[in-house]
Scaffold this active site. Structure first.
Site, PDB file in Angstrom:
ATOM      1  N   ARG A 177     -89.328  25.944  28.741  1.00 18.88           N
ATOM      2  CA  ARG A 177     -88.478  25.121  29.291  1.00 18.88           C
ATOM      3  C   ARG A 177     -88.477  23.747  29.171  1.00 18.88           C
ATOM      4  O   ARG A 177     -88.066  23.050  29.862  1.00 18.88           O
ATOM      5  CB  ARG A 177     -88.412  25.441  31.119  1.00 18.88           C
ATOM      6  N   ARG A 198     -84.099  19.807  31.381  1.00 17.97           N
ATOM      7  CA  ARG A 198     -84.705  19.811  32.476  1.00 17.97           C
ATOM      8  C   ARG A 198     -85.512  18.550  32.731  1.00 17.97           C
ATOM      9  O   ARG A 198     -85.138  17.525  33.354  1.00 17.97           O
ATOM     10  CB  ARG A 198     -85.856  20.774  32.831  1.00 17.97           C
ATOM     11  N   ARG A 203     -76.141  15.804  29.928  1.00 16.00           N
ATOM     12  CA  ARG A 203     -75.720  16.718  30.934  1.00 16.00           C
ATOM     13  C   ARG A 203     -74.777  15.943  32.003  1.00 16.00           C
ATOM     14  O   ARG A 203     -73.915  16.545  32.421  1.00 16.00           O
ATOM     15  CB  ARG A 203     -76.835  17.372  31.655  1.00 16.00           C
ATOM     16  N   ASP A 236     -79.481  29.832  27.445  1.00 17.16           N
ATOM     17  CA  ASP A 236     -80.099  30.443  28.615  1.00 17.16           C
ATOM     18  C   ASP A 236     -80.175  32.095  28.293  1.00 17.16           C
ATOM     19  O   ASP A 236     -79.311  32.570  27.761  1.00 17.16           O
ATOM     20  CB  ASP A 236     -79.442  30.079  29.657  1.00 17.16           C
ATOM     21  N   TYR A 253     -80.326  39.367  37.843  1.00 18.06           N
ATOM     22  CA  TYR A 253     -79.304  38.316  38.071  1.00 18.06           C
ATOM     23  C   TYR A 253     -77.961  39.095  37.955  1.00 18.06           C
ATOM     24  O   TYR A 253     -77.020  38.487  38.735  1.00 18.06           O
ATOM     25  CB  TYR A 253     -79.547  37.317  36.824  1.00 18.06           C
TER      26      TYR A 253
HETATM   27  O1  1CP Z   1     -87.154  26.827  27.155  1.00 16.66           O
HETATM   28  C1  1CP Z   1     -86.363  26.031  26.976  1.00 16.66           C
HETATM   29  O2  1CP Z   1     -86.380  24.938  27.313  1.00 16.66           O
HETATM   30  C2  1CP Z   1     -84.989  26.482  26.560  1.00 16.66           C
HETATM   31  C3  1CP Z   1     -83.880  26.508  27.361  1.00 16.66           C
HETATM   32  C4  1CP Z   1     -83.842  27.539  28.558  1.00 16.66           C
HETATM   33  C5  1CP Z   1     -84.531  28.864  28.577  1.00 16.66           C
HETATM   34  C6  1CP Z   1     -85.667  29.528  28.003  1.00 16.66           C
HETATM   35  C7  1CP Z   1     -82.987  27.678  29.700  1.00 16.66           C
HETATM   36  C8  1CP Z   1     -82.103  26.197  29.980  1.00 16.66           C
HETATM   37  N1  1CP Z   1     -83.008  28.762  30.607  1.00 16.66           N
HETATM   38  C9  1CP Z   1     -83.973  29.331  29.974  1.00 16.66           C
HETATM   39  C10 1CP Z   1     -84.545  30.882  30.181  1.00 16.66           C
HETATM   40  C11 1CP Z   1     -84.229  31.191  31.613  1.00 16.66           C
HETATM   41  N2  1CP Z   1     -82.981  31.083  32.321  1.00 16.66           N
HETATM   42  C12 1CP Z   1     -85.050  32.051  32.421  1.00 16.66           C
HETATM   43  C13 1CP Z   1     -86.395  32.351  31.865  1.00 16.66           C
HETATM   44  C14 1CP Z   1     -87.467  31.455  31.998  1.00 16.66           C
HETATM   45  C15 1CP Z   1     -87.958  30.911  33.401  1.00 16.66           C
HETATM   46  O3  1CP Z   1     -88.084  31.909  34.287  1.00 16.66           O
HETATM   47  O4  1CP Z   1     -87.977  29.945  33.510  1.00 16.66           O
HETATM   48  C16 1CP Z   1     -84.411  32.232  33.478  1.00 16.66           C
HETATM   49  C17 1CP Z   1     -85.126  33.248  34.846  1.00 16.66           C
HETATM   50  C18 1CP Z   1     -83.356  31.738  33.657  1.00 16.66           C
HETATM   51  C19 1CP Z   1     -82.146  31.821  34.770  1.00 16.66           C
HETATM   52  C20 1CP Z   1     -81.582  30.281  34.918  1.00 16.66           C
HETATM   53  N3  1CP Z   1     -80.618  29.507  34.217  1.00 16.66           N
HETATM   54  C21 1CP Z   1     -82.129  29.434  35.964  1.00 16.66           C
HETATM   55  C22 1CP Z   1     -83.245  30.155  37.026  1.00 16.66           C
HETATM   56  C23 1CP Z   1     -82.732  30.626  38.098  1.00 16.66           C
HETATM   57  C24 1CP Z   1     -83.781  31.038  39.204  1.00 16.66           C
HETATM   58  O5  1CP Z   1     -83.740  32.191  39.663  1.00 16.66           O
HETATM   59  O6  1CP Z   1     -84.624  30.129  39.525  1.00 16.66           O
HETATM   60  C25 1CP Z   1     -81.641  28.335  36.097  1.00 16.66           C
HETATM   61  C26 1CP Z   1     -81.565  27.091  36.828  1.00 16.66           C
HETATM   62  C27 1CP Z   1     -80.512  28.416  34.913  1.00 16.66           C
HETATM   63  C28 1CP Z   1     -79.882  27.239  34.263  1.00 16.66           C
HETATM   64  C29 1CP Z   1     -80.582  26.476  33.180  1.00 16.66           C
HETATM   65  N4  1CP Z   1     -81.057  27.241  31.890  1.00 16.66           N
HETATM   66  C30 1CP Z   1     -81.554  26.091  31.161  1.00 16.66           C
HETATM   67  C31 1CP Z   1     -81.385  24.799  32.018  1.00 16.66           C
HETATM   68  C32 1CP Z   1     -82.000  23.495  31.263  1.00 16.66           C
HETATM   69  C33 1CP Z   1     -80.731  25.147  33.121  1.00 16.66           C
HETATM   70  C34 1CP Z   1     -80.491  24.068  34.112  1.00 16.66           C
HETATM   71  C35 1CP Z   1     -79.336  23.537  33.876  1.00 16.66           C
HETATM   72  C36 1CP Z   1     -79.159  21.964  34.085  1.00 16.66           C
HETATM   73  O7  1CP Z   1     -79.240  21.703  35.062  1.00 16.66           O
HETATM   74  O8  1CP Z   1     -78.947  21.170  33.140  1.00 16.66           O
END
Ligand code: 1CP
Length: 356
Positions: free
Chosen positions: A27, A31, A40, A76, A153
């Site tokens: 991630r 973030r 963003r 994502d 999800y």
């Molecule tokens: O790794 C990286 O930096 C690449 C970007 C990336 C990845 C690999 C994002 C961007 N999401 C993910 C994978 C992801 N998304 C996972 C698997 C990894 C992990 O467990 O952390 C999961 C479970 C998600 C689902 C998801 N999308 C969540 C989590 C929800 C939860 O259950 O807690 C969230 C918050 C998102 C949105 C998201 N995806 C990525 C970002 C930067 C964001 C936040 C959006 C923002 O606020 O800008």
């Protein structure tokens, strides 16, 4: 394929000799960086995912700013169900939300069949653009959620604490769950193959919620489908990383499923995992992301402890045990990355003149 200037990550994935341990963070794209938040502020999350120029910019930020040894494409895991027709919204206080979760067989049959090169073209365009922009400075990782983690999800509709809906479906209608997981496994295999074709140097499968299942159910409902994906990915020799959180019980089985690299969360000792896996796969991990909120002296000691736990030789990719937290101080991250680079040299025996 042109040669990578920094191929430490790829070499470590293949357990080939390296002069130091490579480091990146799950991630890392998005973030924690103010440079990401600035983008963003002007653009919503899904539009960012669907705009290759911006996705590429965000992907490269941590390479430029903190000096990690690999980039992971900004996207994502939920773009797959979104492409299958599930309307996705990112709500600030709740995270990702699907308007109409899958709760029945009929809901499942409403989903579209997808083809990555048409329905997820924006991700593949982001991959090829990023490969070009990176100019082979570091490798690029593509990723997907595992079928089980995607299903949580799709059925819950949002993040969940007890996974009541998806587990009820699993216990009451395992046949339907297997049908959906099997479909997702085919989609994910095609998607990861397409990412490799578009230029990704490695792929990672995130099974964030594998650990909420019993050992038996993890094998039946998650790992079997991860194995199916790995068997069906079209690739030359690009490594496949499997990160499943909370599944200490199944490390050897993950290797058997075909993982080249096993990602570990922070609750397990690397030396124990290494001996259990008998050096048959590389290990990625595993510092607690919260450790980056400690002072630098504590962070450095923890880096040293983890390096020492893995011990001598290649096959370790330093990473966090889960995603970096959004409020992490970028200066701490820079210090952490440098500690890994400095402190890991003594565990490797490659002459410095071979460093490119
Ligand atoms: O790794 C990286 O930096 C690449 C970007 C990336 C990845 C690999 C994002 C961007 N999401 C993910 C994978 C992801 N998304 C996972 C698997 C990894 C992990 O467990 O952390 C999961 C479970 C998600 C689902 C998801 N999308 C969540 C989590 C929800 C939860 O259950 O807690 C969230 C918050 C998102 C949105 C998201 N995806 C990525 C970002 C930067 C964001 C936040 C959006 C923002 O606020 O800008």
């Amino acid at each position: 394929m042109t040669k990578l200037k920094n191929d430490l990550f790829i070499k470590a994935c293949k357990r080939q000799p390296v002069e130091r341990t490579p480091v990146w963070m799950m991630r890392q794209a998005g973030r924690f960086l103010p440079e990401y938040r600035a983008i963003r502020e002007k653009i919503d999350f899904l539009t960012l995912c669907k705009t290759p120029e911006l996705a590429s910019e965000v992907t490269i930020q941590p390479v430029d700013i903190v000096g990690v040894d690999a980039a992971i494409i900004f996207s994502d895991i939920l773009v797959i169900p979104e492409a299958m027709g599930m309307n996705l919204e990112l709500i600030e206080s709740k995270g990702p939300v699907f308007e109409k979760p899958i709760r029945s067989e009929a809901d499942f049959y409403e989903l579209n069949n997808i083809e990555p090169f048409t329905d997820l073209k924006f991700v593949l365009d982001a991959v090829s653009l990023t490969k070009k922009e990176l100019n082979n400075r570091v490798p690029l990782i593509g990723f997907s959620g595992s079928p089980w983690t995607l299903l949580t999800y799709m059925v819950e509709g949002r993040s969940s604490k007890n996974f009541l809906n998806v587990k009820s479906m699993l216990y009451n209608n395992p046949k339907l769950v297997h049908t959906i997981l099997d479909k997702l496994a085919s989609v994910v295999a095609d998607y990861l193959s397409a990412k490799l074709e578009a230029g990704a140097d490695a792929v990672q499968i995130f099974d964030t919620w594998g650990g909420v299942l019993s050992q038996k159910d993890f094998k039946e409902f998650s790992l079997n489908y991860i194995a199916k994906i790995i068997a069906n990915i079209k690739r030359d020799d690009q490594p496949v990383i499997v990160f499943a959180k909370g599944v200490h019980h199944s490390l050897k089985e993950i290797v058997k499923a075909g993982a080249d690299v096993v990602g570990l969360d922070w609750t397990m000792e690397l030396n124990k995992a290494r001996s259990e896996m008998n050096d048959k796969a590389a290990i990625q991990g595993n510092m607690d992301p919260t450790m980056l909120f400690a002072n630098n002296k504590v962070i450095k000691e923890e880096v040293k402890r983890i390096l020492n736990s893995y011990g001598n030789g290649s096959g370790h990719i330093f990473n966090l045990g889960h995603g970096i937290l959004p409020t992490t101080d970028p200066d701490k991250v820079k210090a952490f990355v440098n500690y890994v680079k400095e402190e890991s040299v003594k565990y490797h025996f490659v002459q410095p003149h071979t460093i490119r």
